[in-house]
Design an enzyme around this catalytic site. Structure first.
Site, mmCIF file in Angstrom:
data_model
loop_
_atom_site.group_PDB
_atom_site.id
_atom_site.type_symbol
_atom_site.label_atom_id
_atom_site.label_comp_id
_atom_site.label_asym_id
_atom_site.label_seq_id
_atom_site.Cartn_x
_atom_site.Cartn_y
_atom_site.Cartn_z
ATOM 1 C CG ASP A 13 -0.365 0.143 2.534
ATOM 2 O OD1 ASP A 13 0.875 0.272 2.613
ATOM 3 O OD2 ASP A 13 -1.112 0.163 3.542
ATOM 4 C CB CYS A 70 0.642 -2.679 4.777
ATOM 5 S SG CYS A 70 0.477 -3.827 6.156
ATOM 6 C CB THR A 72 1.652 -3.017 11.073
ATOM 7 O OG1 THR A 72 0.462 -3.412 10.362
ATOM 8 C CG2 THR A 72 1.414 -1.687 11.777
ATOM 9 C CG HIS A 103 9.512 -24.271 12.984
ATOM 10 N ND1 HIS A 103 9.457 -24.207 14.356
ATOM 11 C CD2 HIS A 103 10.696 -24.871 12.677
ATOM 12 C CE1 HIS A 103 10.564 -24.745 14.862
ATOM 13 N NE2 HIS A 103 11.335 -25.147 13.869
ATOM 14 C CG HIS A 138 8.321 -28.175 11.651
ATOM 15 N ND1 HIS A 138 7.996 -27.578 12.852
ATOM 16 C CD2 HIS A 138 9.631 -28.524 11.737
ATOM 17 C CE1 HIS A 138 9.065 -27.553 13.623
ATOM 18 N NE2 HIS A 138 10.067 -28.121 12.980
HETATM 19 C C1 RB5 Z 1 -2.327 2.369 6.498
HETATM 20 O O1 RB5 Z 1 -2.324 3.597 7.163
HETATM 21 C C2 RB5 Z 1 -2.052 1.234 7.489
HETATM 22 O O2 RB5 Z 1 -3.205 0.989 8.236
HETATM 23 C C3 RB5 Z 1 -1.597 -0.004 6.770
HETATM 24 O O3 RB5 Z 1 -0.462 0.292 6.042
HETATM 25 C C4 RB5 Z 1 -1.244 -1.225 7.599
HETATM 26 O O4 RB5 Z 1 -0.376 -0.903 8.647
HETATM 27 C C5 RB5 Z 1 -2.342 -2.077 8.042
HETATM 28 O O5 RB5 Z 1 -2.148 -3.159 8.616
#
Ligand code: RB5
Length: 159
Positions: A13, A70, A72, A103, A138
């Site tokens: 993203d 993304c 996180t 694993h 596994h």
């Molecule tokens: C976008 O702001 C953020 O929510 C996305 O990049 C991500 O971290 C979602 O899991």
């Protein structure tokens, strides 16, 4: 261990596109075939739209592996894991990336661009790609995951 020449689908993203591009450049130099599903700018987009394309590509065996970036790495993994035969793992450190291969036999790696810098992300990808699935106990556990997946009804038109 993912051999050079393997097809790797990439998606990100707006938070992850720069790191996705850096991963792309690195993988291409190493001889992997990269399929880039975008995004290509900082314009705000919705991560499920990109996770869906990469997960479909891996699920339908058009790609051998997938990488999603993304903010996180969480939303990408949650989305990708809705798809049949997908084991997506969020790894923001090299140890977890190694274990995701050894694993969990994760076929999609998710990274958080707001958690790790580009060099770290490239190192995480490298660790995951060189990891070897351990098999044995596994494999038995993966088989149980597959059994759960297969016991659920598949909506028409889904892979
Ligand atoms: C976008 O702001 C953020 O929510 C996305 O990049 C991500 O971290 C979602 O899991």
């Amino acid at each position: 261990m993912i051999e050079k020449g393997a097809r790797i689908a990439l998606g990100a993203d707006h938070a992850g596109f720069q790191i996705k591009d850096r991963i792309k450049e690195t993988l291409q130099k190493q001889g992997y075939e990269v399929i880039d599903f975008g995004t290509h700018s900082e314009e705000s987009v919705d991560y499920p739209d990109y996770a869906r394309q990469v997960a479909q590509s891996v699920s339908q065996a058009e790609s051998d592996r997938g990488i999603l970036v993304c903010g996180t790495g969480l939303g990408m993994a949650v989305t990708a894991n809705k798809f049949r035969s997908i084991r997506a793992a969020t790894c923001n450190d090299t140890y977890t990336a190694h274990m995701a291969a050894e694993h969990t036999d994760a076929n999609i790696l998710c990274v958080g661009a707001r958690v790790v810098d580009a060099d770290h992300a490239v190192a995480i990808v490298a660790e995951w790609l060189k990891g070897k699935f351990g098999g044995g106990r596994h494999q038995r556990r993966i088989d149980k995951i597959t059994e759960i997946e297969r016991s659920l009804p598949v909506p028409a038109g889904k892979p």
